[in-house]
Write a protein that holds these residues in place. Structure first.
Motif, PDB file in Angstrom:
ATOM      1  N   GLU A 172      -6.053  -0.120  -7.621  1.00 62.60           N
ATOM      2  CA  GLU A 172      -6.159  -1.235  -6.677  1.00 62.60           C
ATOM      3  C   GLU A 172      -6.187  -2.544  -7.441  1.00 62.60           C
ATOM      4  OE1 GLU A 172      -8.711  -0.747  -2.906  1.00 62.60           O
ATOM      5  OE2 GLU A 172      -9.693   0.528  -4.401  1.00 62.60           O
ATOM      6  N   SER A 224      -9.277  10.168  -7.193  1.00 62.14           N
ATOM      7  CA  SER A 224      -8.194  10.113  -6.208  1.00 62.14           C
ATOM      8  C   SER A 224      -6.893   9.575  -6.789  1.00 62.14           C
ATOM      9  CB  SER A 224      -8.611   9.266  -5.011  1.00 62.14           C
ATOM     10  OG  SER A 224      -9.021   7.977  -5.427  1.00 62.14           O
ATOM     11  N   LYS A 225      -6.917   9.199  -8.075  1.00 64.09           N
ATOM     12  CA  LYS A 225      -5.742   8.646  -8.748  1.00 64.09           C
ATOM     13  C   LYS A 225      -5.192   7.429  -7.998  1.00 64.09           C
ATOM     14  CE  LYS A 225      -5.375  11.865 -11.999  1.00 64.09           C
ATOM     15  NZ  LYS A 225      -4.182  12.710 -12.049  1.00 64.09           N
ATOM     16  N   VAL A 226      -6.076   6.476  -7.717  1.00 61.24           N
ATOM     17  CA  VAL A 226      -5.715   5.269  -6.965  1.00 61.24           C
ATOM     18  C   VAL A 226      -5.953   4.036  -7.809  1.00 61.24           C
ATOM     19  CG1 VAL A 226      -6.301   3.800  -4.999  1.00 61.24           C
ATOM     20  CG2 VAL A 226      -6.130   6.260  -4.686  1.00 61.24           C
ATOM     21  N   GLN A 257       0.853  -1.188   0.000  1.00 61.76           N
ATOM     22  CA  GLN A 257       0.000   0.000   0.000  1.00 61.76           C
ATOM     23  C   GLN A 257       0.891   1.241   0.000  1.00 61.76           C
ATOM     24  OE1 GLN A 257      -2.597  -1.649   3.437  1.00 61.76           O
ATOM     25  NE2 GLN A 257      -3.920  -0.186   2.371  1.00 61.76           N
ATOM     26  N   GLY A 281      -1.561   5.097  -4.715  1.00 57.86           N
ATOM     27  CA  GLY A 281      -2.168   6.398  -4.970  1.00 57.86           C
ATOM     28  C   GLY A 281      -1.103   7.367  -5.428  1.00 57.86           C
ATOM     29  N   SER A 282      -1.242   7.877  -6.664  1.00 58.26           N
ATOM     30  CA  SER A 282      -0.223   8.762  -7.226  1.00 58.26           C
ATOM     31  C   SER A 282      -0.868   9.819  -8.111  1.00 58.26           C
ATOM     32  CB  SER A 282       0.801   7.962  -8.041  1.00 58.26           C
ATOM     33  OG  SER A 282       1.690   8.825  -8.726  1.00 58.26           O
ATOM     34  N   ASP A 283      -0.546  11.078  -7.854  1.00 57.79           N
ATOM     35  CA  ASP A 283      -1.056  12.165  -8.696  1.00 57.79           C
ATOM     36  C   ASP A 283      -0.421  12.149 -10.082  1.00 57.79           C
ATOM     37  OD1 ASP A 283      -2.776  13.148  -6.784  1.00 57.79           O
ATOM     38  OD2 ASP A 283      -1.323  14.576  -5.959  1.00 57.79           O
ATOM     39  N   THR A 333      -9.496   4.545  -9.620  1.00 53.11           N
ATOM     40  CA  THR A 333     -10.390   5.639  -9.220  1.00 53.11           C
ATOM     41  C   THR A 333      -9.794   6.944  -9.727  1.00 53.11           C
ATOM     42  OG1 THR A 333     -11.007   4.416  -7.216  1.00 53.11           O
ATOM     43  CG2 THR A 333     -11.555   6.761  -7.283  1.00 53.11           C
ATOM     44  N   TYR A 341      -2.260  -1.395  -3.577  1.00 55.90           N
ATOM     45  CA  TYR A 341      -2.902  -0.077  -3.546  1.00 55.90           C
ATOM     46  C   TYR A 341      -1.815   0.950  -3.828  1.00 55.90           C
ATOM     47  CZ  TYR A 341      -5.288   4.051  -1.556  1.00 55.90           C
ATOM     48  OH  TYR A 341      -5.860   5.296  -1.355  1.00 55.90           O
ATOM     49  N   LYS A 388       0.719   5.380  -0.432  1.00 55.62           N
ATOM     50  CA  LYS A 388      -0.036   6.611  -0.544  1.00 55.62           C
ATOM     51  C   LYS A 388       0.932   7.769  -0.756  1.00 55.62           C
ATOM     52  CE  LYS A 388      -3.929   5.066   2.294  1.00 55.62           C
ATOM     53  NZ  LYS A 388      -4.856   5.405   3.403  1.00 55.62           N
TER      54      LYS A 388
END
Length: 344
Positions: free
Chosen positions: A340, A336-338, A247, A279-281, A333, A277, A249
């Motif tokens: 999974e 949120s730029k996620v 994970q 999450g990255s802009d 997503t 998981y 973030k």
């Protein structure tokens, strides 16, 4: 008048069966009765006990039964107090955790009543106060480790750099730990390097640090969760081939980085991976992989799976197929730029 029941007159097998029904606080209280009682508790079957230590606020959790540590005797002034022995030293204790204990440790006012209800109504907590909090937490941990004959299962290290001495004393003599949580700005690079030199983390590592300069970072832990992962590169991902859960973030990984990783996973490079998981802009809004037209706006029932004792759920996800069968669920997503991935 009924005669008192002589617990220690029971045959050993019968006594062992009785002790199985006592929770950690009840066993601790029983052990305070005499040296004989302590010896019996030490022989009890406590192999399923998990000792979890949090250094801020200071408490020890044993299978959901909590031993709080305070340094202000006034916190207990309106409650019934009794003496208890921890590692040969007396401490004032109460089975009711007062409101002031939560207030002194920065709990939000709106949350205090809920915490008090949780730990007081269920009678599953004990608070002990010492002149020095650091001495107190070390004594409580040392005492419970010896009493239950268990090492620390999980340790949470706070952002306070002064807690290093507490950590060194508490973990003394232990070369492995299952779970470790490190708060942001809690350690220098030198401290972290020394920590991972002396302590092997086997199950779960959770952190909020930039570990890029730590040469011995344990990328082989089963579950790794990083809240500030901007320092993680593709080269670091290549070191996580033993991980079951990853994970990340606050990542800076790009479409190319994530695509390369997922392609390697599909080809078998990450045989243990069950949940991912990221999450990255830096991921584009139309990110996709495996030749799928899109990774979002799917319908259908959520899919869930127990992984390392935790339920993972993925909703509205696309199927990942291999050799004619679905092997995983994947979802992106856009808001949120996620990304999974849940392996079936």
């Amino acid at each position: 008048m009924d005669k008192p029941f002589k617990l220690f007159s029971l045959p050993k097998l019968a006594l062992d069966d009785v002790l199985k029904f006592l929770n950690p606080i009840e066993l601790f209280e029983l052990s305070q009765c005499s040296k004989k009682a302590t010896d019996y508790v030490k022989q009890a079957n406590t192999k399923n006990f998990r000792i979890q230590v949090n250094l801020s606020p200071d408490y020890v959790d044993v299978n959901g039964y909590v031993f709080y540590v305070g340094s202000n005797a006034h916190e207990l002034r309106t409650f019934r107090q009794e003496d208890r022995i921890f590692s040969g030293k007396k401490a004032k204790t109460s089975k009711t955790v007062p409101q002031q204990w939560f207030e002194n440790r920065g709990f939000m006012t709106k949350d205090i009543n809920a915490w008090m209800e949780l730990y007081n109504c269920r009678k599953d907590s004990l608070i002990s106060v010492f002149d020095d909090r650091s001495v107190g937490i070390r004594r409580v941990v040392s005492h419970l480790k010896e009493l239950f004959k268990r090492n620390i299962y999980s340790l949470t290290i706070p952002s306070d750099p002064n807690s290093k001495k507490d950590f060194d004393m508490i973990i003394d003599g232990q070369s492995e730990i299952e779970e470790l949580v490190i708060s942001r700005r809690s350690r220098t690079v030198e401290n972290l390097t020394e920590l991972f030199d002396k302590l092997k983390v086997t199950e779960s590592l959770e952190l909020c640090e930039d570990f890029s300069a730590v040469r011995n970072f344990p990328f082989t832990v089963k579950s790794i969760r990083i809240f500030v992962s901007s320092w993680i590169t593709s080269n670091h991902l290549n070191l996580m081939k033993d991980c079951v859960v990853i994970q990340l973030k606050g990542s800076t990984l790009t479409d190319q980085d994530v695509t390369s990783f997922l392609d390697k996973w599909k080809s078998g490079d990450y045989p243990n991976l069950q949940y991912l998981y990221i999450g990255s802009d830096n991921l584009s809004e139309d990110f996709t992989v495996f030749g799928l037209p899109t990774l979002h706006n799917f319908s259908g029932s959520p899919f869930e799976k127990q992984i390392l004792g935790q339920t993972r759920v993925i909703r509205c996800a696309a199927d990942v197929e291999q050799n004619g069968r679905v092997v995983a669920k994947i979802k992106f997503t856009t808001s949120s730029k996620v990304i999974e991935l849940l392996v079936l």
